[in-house]
Design an enzyme around this catalytic site. Structure first.
Site, mmCIF file in Angstrom:
data_model
loop_
_atom_site.group_PDB
_atom_site.id
_atom_site.type_symbol
_atom_site.label_atom_id
_atom_site.label_comp_id
_atom_site.label_asym_id
_atom_site.label_seq_id
_atom_site.Cartn_x
_atom_site.Cartn_y
_atom_site.Cartn_z
ATOM 1 C CG ASP A 71 -1.900 1.114 1.292
ATOM 2 O OD1 ASP A 71 -2.029 1.849 0.292
ATOM 3 O OD2 ASP A 71 -2.553 1.264 2.338
ATOM 4 C CG ASP A 129 -4.164 5.017 -2.744
ATOM 5 O OD1 ASP A 129 -3.204 4.614 -2.063
ATOM 6 O OD2 ASP A 129 -5.351 4.728 -2.479
#
Length: 483
Positions: free
Chosen positions: A165, A361
């Site tokens: 992430d 992201d």
């Protein structure tokens, strides 16, 4: 001999009829035009169109993974809900598309809240004087469209499947003994079984840099609460991280979670690639160089890769990595325009910069745009899609089409334009989010208001080698990095 007036009239009428017939034939055979753009009749060689088999919209039920890179630090990246995932057989059923998109919206909401809160916050001088910079306790929502890698921890190394992430910093896995652990695919990490394990003491710099760091029996305790109410608590520890047979990181700092609850699926934990010192990217920099590159596969039945260090492809186009002091964990860039079918949509550049730029992201599925930009994109895309039957909206996706009965389909190409001239011409799998052949949707959504930051999601990043060149403060996109 001169023709009679009657014969001349007949000849004129015959020629006129022939011309009308030719004109009518031309109308029938010419490509239709939709809103000023030619509808796809035969677009195979047109650089502004994607032509593809409709069957290719859906992933294969079997894993089609192949080796994507030979970099020594490279990890194989797979979708956690796809057939290549080690979690696939035991996960108890993948979430529905509606669930994925609803949880994706929860992640977006938490990013927006974090950005807004950071922008409005006042720095505590006492904490600032200590150099405290890691907001570990303010994690964002995990969502469900995340990608996973398999890493080795401990000596001897044991394999763990973890979400990676770019919106998080602290890496962690579930550990034994555990007071409250969710069910995962692999056995819990057992510190007692590793000869290189060590707890991080309270006085260590890594503990001091944690906003959530507290002391218990001279062990540094951490806490990360994510935006979807998931949470992990445990000890900050060190051990050897094994990326491959020839790539190891001794003394890797991570969280050993002994109280973990929430929407983690059956992943063994999470590895953060954010910009702070404790992230995997930062800890790997001394060995492999600052930065990292990943490539997300076009389908959930394929695989990509994650490499530490400078692994940018030769064909990468770069844009500046924007610094945002309010949110040091996120990676920012400046989106300045969008093209559909080779034509730039009519939206002022200022529309994209109103909220302070764009976050890139790895965990957000669908790209979010300011309302004015999204409305212009949706309108331009729809003008090219008139030959297809419209399909019902899918959760947050409101521009959907039914390809039932079509062996092939064609859609206009969509390209994202970034500051400095970098262009990201999306793969067709980055333009459409497909629940089924009868419901293929434009894979973008509106932010809801022009003050919320835009987010470049992972659907649009598919097949690109996305290079985070930290040393030169830039982000690059290399086409055809993986399939």
């Amino acid at each position: 001999m001169a023709s009679s007036p009657l014969r001349q009239c007949s000849l004129v009428r015959g020629r006129a009829f022939a011309l009308l017939a030719v004109a009518a034939l031309a109308v029938v055979t010419a490509p239709r035009r939709i809103g000023g753009a030619a509808a796809p009749a035969a677009r195979t060689n047109d650089p502004n169109w994607h032509v593809f088999r409709v069957s290719s919209l859906l992933p294969s039920p079997a894993c089609t993974a192949s080796k994507a890179t030979s970099n020594s630090s490279a990890l194989s990246v797979v979708h956690q809900h796809g057939p290549c995932s080690p979690l696939h057989a035991r996960r108890g059923g993948a979430p529905s598309h509606v669930e994925i998109l609803e949880r994706d919206q929860a992640r977006v909401n938490s990013i927006h809240r974090k950005v807004a809160a950071a922008g409005a916050s006042v720095v505590d001088p006492a904490r600032a004087s200590k150099g405290v910079s890691l907001p570990a306790q303010r994690g964002i929502s995990l969502g469900t469209g995340n990608y996973i890698v398999s890493v080795g921890l401990g000596t001897p190394a044991k394999q763990y499947s973890v979400v990676f992430d770019t919106g998080s910093d602290l890496s962690w896995v579930q550990c034994t003994p555990c007071s409250d652990c969710y069910q995962q695919n692999d056995p819990l990490f057992d510190p007692a079984q590793s000869s290189t394990y060590a707890a991080v003491p309270c006085g260590a710099q890594e503990c001091q840099e944690l906003d959530s760091g507290t002391c218990s029996s001279n062990k540094c305790r951490y806490e990360v609460a994510y935006g979807d109410q998931s949470q992990t608590d445990g000890n900050l520890v060190r051990d050897t991280l094994t990326l491959s047979a020839s790539a190891k990181l001794p003394g890797f700092v991570f969280g050993c979670g002994d109280s973990n609850t929430g929407l983690f699926g059956q992943a063994d934990g999470l590895f953060g690639l954010g910009r702070e010192k404790v992230s995997l990217a930062s800890q790997g920099a001394p060995n492999y160089g600052p930065g990292f590159t990943y490539c997300l596969p076009s389908s959930s039945s394929g695989n990509g890769y994650l490499s530490l260090g400078d692994a940018a492809p030769a064909n990468a186009q770069f844009t500046a990595m924007v610094t945002n002091s309010d949110n040091p964990s996120f990676y920012y860039l400046n989106l300045v325009g969008i093209k559909v079918g080779g034509r730039e949509i009519r939206v002022p550049t200022t529309v994209f910069s109103t909220a302070g730029g764009t976050v890139i992201d790895s965990g957000t599925v669908i790209t979010r745009l300011p309302p004015r930009a999204y409305a212009a994109l949706r309108s331009a895309f729809a003008r090219y899609m008139g030959q297809y039957k419209k399909a019902p909206a899918l959760s947050i996706l409101d521009t959907c089409y039914d390809f039932t009965g079509h062996a092939t389909a064609q859609i206009p190409k969509v390209a994202l334009l970034f500051e400095g001239g970098a262009t990201m011409s999306l793969d067709f799998t980055g333009v459409l989010y497909v629940s089924q052949v009868s419901q293929a949707c434009l894979a973008f959504a509106s932010n809801g208001d022009d003050t919320s930051i835009a987010i470049l999601g992972n659907t649009q990043q598919k097949t690109f080698a996305v290079a985070y060149d930290v040393a030169n403060q830039r982000i690059g996109f290399g086409a055809n990095g993986c399939r």
